[in-house]
Design a protein around this motif. Sequence first.
Motif, PDB file in Angstrom:
ATOM      1  N   ALA A  48      36.443  68.006 -57.630  1.00 21.29           N
ATOM      2  CA  ALA A  48      36.313  68.715 -56.584  1.00 21.29           C
ATOM      3  C   ALA A  48      36.108  69.658 -57.713  1.00 21.29           C
ATOM      4  CB  ALA A  48      37.219  69.081 -55.403  1.00 21.29           C
ATOM      5  N   THR A  57      32.807  75.580 -52.364  1.00 27.12           N
ATOM      6  CA  THR A  57      33.792  74.722 -53.050  1.00 27.12           C
ATOM      7  C   THR A  57      32.627  73.497 -53.325  1.00 27.12           C
ATOM      8  OG1 THR A  57      33.947  73.343 -50.579  1.00 27.12           O
ATOM      9  CG2 THR A  57      36.087  74.778 -52.233  1.00 27.12           C
ATOM     10  N   GLY A  58      33.194  72.330 -54.202  1.00 31.68           N
ATOM     11  CA  GLY A  58      31.991  71.258 -54.133  1.00 31.68           C
ATOM     12  C   GLY A  58      32.667  70.200 -54.326  1.00 31.68           C
ATOM     13  N   TYR A  59      32.461  68.731 -53.958  1.00 34.84           N
ATOM     14  CA  TYR A  59      32.777  67.582 -54.289  1.00 34.84           C
ATOM     15  C   TYR A  59      32.426  66.655 -54.694  1.00 34.84           C
ATOM     16  CZ  TYR A  59      36.059  69.944 -50.872  1.00 34.84           C
ATOM     17  OH  TYR A  59      37.356  70.857 -50.629  1.00 34.84           O
ATOM     18  N   ASP A  61      31.127  62.527 -54.133  1.00 34.66           N
ATOM     19  CA  ASP A  61      30.443  62.063 -53.115  1.00 34.66           C
ATOM     20  C   ASP A  61      31.421  61.170 -52.944  1.00 34.66           C
ATOM     21  OD1 ASP A  61      26.789  61.269 -53.683  1.00 34.66           O
ATOM     22  OD2 ASP A  61      28.108  63.068 -52.904  1.00 34.66           O
ATOM     23  N   LYS A  64      33.674  62.774 -51.191  1.00 36.37           N
ATOM     24  CA  LYS A  64      34.099  63.940 -50.031  1.00 36.37           C
ATOM     25  C   LYS A  64      34.085  63.804 -48.316  1.00 36.37           C
ATOM     26  CE  LYS A  64      29.090  66.132 -50.735  1.00 36.37           C
ATOM     27  NZ  LYS A  64      28.116  65.839 -51.488  1.00 36.37           N
ATOM     28  N   GLY A  65      34.406  64.433 -47.995  1.00 36.71           N
ATOM     29  CA  GLY A  65      35.626  64.060 -46.683  1.00 36.71           C
ATOM     30  C   GLY A  65      36.921  63.262 -46.385  1.00 36.71           C
ATOM     31  N   ARG A  66      37.528  63.153 -47.526  1.00 41.23           N
ATOM     32  CA  ARG A  66      39.181  62.797 -47.620  1.00 41.23           C
ATOM     33  C   ARG A  66      39.460  64.185 -48.574  1.00 41.23           C
ATOM     34  NH1 ARG A  66      39.820  58.472 -50.442  1.00 41.23           N
ATOM     35  NH2 ARG A  66      37.961  58.728 -51.862  1.00 41.23           N
ATOM     36  N   THR A  68      40.761  67.981 -49.943  1.00 41.03           N
ATOM     37  CA  THR A  68      40.063  68.951 -49.637  1.00 41.03           C
ATOM     38  C   THR A  68      40.501  69.687 -50.724  1.00 41.03           C
ATOM     39  OG1 THR A  68      40.230  69.048 -47.334  1.00 41.03           O
ATOM     40  CG2 THR A  68      39.896  71.243 -47.948  1.00 41.03           C
ATOM     41  N   SER A 104      30.508  70.659 -63.180  1.00 39.01           N
ATOM     42  CA  SER A 104      30.693  69.147 -62.662  1.00 39.01           C
ATOM     43  C   SER A 104      30.811  68.586 -64.044  1.00 39.01           C
ATOM     44  CB  SER A 104      30.269  67.958 -62.066  1.00 39.01           C
ATOM     45  OG  SER A 104      28.331  67.672 -62.681  1.00 39.01           O
TER      46      SER A 104
END
Length: 122
Positions: A48, A57-59, A61, A64-66, A68, A104
């Motif tokens: 992240a 922000t960026g995550y 894959d 993502k969703g888990r 923060t 990244s």
Amino acid sequence: VQLQASGGGLVQPGGSLRLSCAASGLTFSGYAVGWFRQAPGKEREFVAGINWSNSSTGYADSVKGRFTVSRDNAKNTVYLQMNSLKPEDTAVYYCGARNWPYKSRAFEYDYWGQGTLVTVSS
């Protein structure tokens, strides 16, 4: 400049942890912070990132969703909240800093913390 990553530990699958990345000798303003992880025998991978100036922000894959990522101006600290942890999240987690924006690829970061171990196991 020193980055201090902390908050790792042993947690059961489905559990949560919050990692912290605190900086000394550097004010995060104008910088970006990336969280990476490295499992045994694997390369360091992006998890992240956050741009301090606008909190964008960026995550990866896989998280993502888990997970923060967030920041605290007053404490000059970046956090990684990790929920619904899975055994495959087991790794040493590192925070890195560079001039914004976040990237990244690990080699694009100038400063690194020492890493904190996260183990997800029952």
